[in-house]
Design an enzyme around this catalytic site. Sequence first.
Site, PDB file in Angstrom:
ATOM      1  N   ASP A 185       8.917  -7.681  -6.654  1.00 58.88           N
ATOM      2  CA  ASP A 185       7.886  -7.013  -6.890  1.00 58.88           C
ATOM      3  C   ASP A 185       6.699  -7.279  -6.441  1.00 58.88           C
ATOM      4  O   ASP A 185       6.204  -8.220  -6.981  1.00 58.88           O
ATOM      5  CB  ASP A 185       7.841  -6.576  -8.542  1.00 58.88           C
ATOM      6  N   ASN A 235       4.370  -3.559   3.661  1.00 62.48           N
ATOM      7  CA  ASN A 235       4.533  -2.174   3.897  1.00 62.48           C
ATOM      8  C   ASN A 235       4.705  -1.576   2.577  1.00 62.48           C
ATOM      9  O   ASN A 235       4.370  -0.376   2.454  1.00 62.48           O
ATOM     10  CB  ASN A 235       5.930  -1.758   4.620  1.00 62.48           C
ATOM     11  N   SER A 246      -1.770   0.545   6.085  1.00 62.73           N
ATOM     12  CA  SER A 246      -2.490   1.357   5.559  1.00 62.73           C
ATOM     13  C   SER A 246      -2.215   2.728   5.529  1.00 62.73           C
ATOM     14  O   SER A 246      -1.090   3.086   5.657  1.00 62.73           O
ATOM     15  CB  SER A 246      -4.018   1.052   5.908  1.00 62.73           C
ATOM     16  N   TYR A 251      -5.043   7.676  -4.083  1.00 62.01           N
ATOM     17  CA  TYR A 251      -4.287   6.999  -2.667  1.00 62.01           C
ATOM     18  C   TYR A 251      -5.360   6.546  -1.508  1.00 62.01           C
ATOM     19  O   TYR A 251      -5.234   5.668  -1.163  1.00 62.01           O
ATOM     20  CB  TYR A 251      -3.450   7.945  -2.233  1.00 62.01           C
ATOM     21  N   LYS A 269      -5.940   3.089   0.088  1.00 59.48           N
ATOM     22  CA  LYS A 269      -5.521   2.691   1.439  1.00 59.48           C
ATOM     23  C   LYS A 269      -6.886   2.291   2.173  1.00 59.48           C
ATOM     24  O   LYS A 269      -6.831   1.474   3.193  1.00 59.48           O
ATOM     25  CB  LYS A 269      -4.990   3.946   1.997  1.00 59.48           C
ATOM     26  N   THR A 312       9.388  10.827   7.255  1.00 63.10           N
ATOM     27  CA  THR A 312      10.024  10.057   6.055  1.00 63.10           C
ATOM     28  C   THR A 312       9.854  11.080   4.812  1.00 63.10           C
ATOM     29  O   THR A 312       9.020  12.046   5.092  1.00 63.10           O
ATOM     30  CB  THR A 312       9.361   8.810   5.697  1.00 63.10           C
TER      31      THR A 312
END
Length: 256
Positions: free
Chosen positions: A66, A93, A146, A161, A165, A196
């Site tokens: 983690d 990542n 990022s 978010y 980032k 994805t």
Amino acid sequence: MTARFSGKTALVTGAGSGLGRAIALAFAAEGANVVVAGRTAATLDETVALAQRAGCGGDAVAITADVSRSEDVRALVRESVERFGSLDAAVNNAGVFRGGAPVAELPENDWRTLLDINVTGVLLSMQAEIDAMRTQEGGGAIVNISANLGAHRRIPGVAGYIASKAAVSALTRAAAVDHIQDGVRINAVSPGPAATTMSLLPGESDAERAVRMKDESPLGRVSTVDEVAAAVLYLASADAASVVGSDLVIDGGASA
């Protein structure tokens, strides 16, 4: 494929699926010993099996960790070095997405989760990776993942978010300046929507996303995971020996 990473060791966090898995497999295809890390053992084992079935020159091993826990990250890096003798490339990542609310209604739990994993996770990972790389001959290279949402682009409803980032992009540049004299090159890749599940809207199919992206992206499509992985491997390789503190945006022109 070339063998730019033959005899090298690459660590990829968040490698159980999606972009992380594609990056791990790309390293393996170029001869690296690959450590795939994440929180779910079953999906990591799938990534290892895919690398082994591809018949790559290096080895692959899965380690659960983690990234928001410093003890996990320290153990991950230590085990990687003990297993393969060095840590030559690391790709941070692992990350999460939380969205759907404006700033005034952003849930505190979502905010804390985004910071814990997306920002603190990158910081803790880099600290452990840098400690290993600066003590070995040849140093090493770190690539942080990022996003184009952050330092490069903003849209409504995903402020948490975006903030996380943007912090990754800034942290990458600061760390690059701090540690290039230690022999550690640090850069970032900031993808836009890629092929994805993270780029799918709730209930959206791949085909529906393809239609949507014809209007939303100047390129007219999402990036493939292999396209993003190729950029990551470039930054991690000797081909990018003088690239320090860059933030390479791969989003089909959306933030141009």
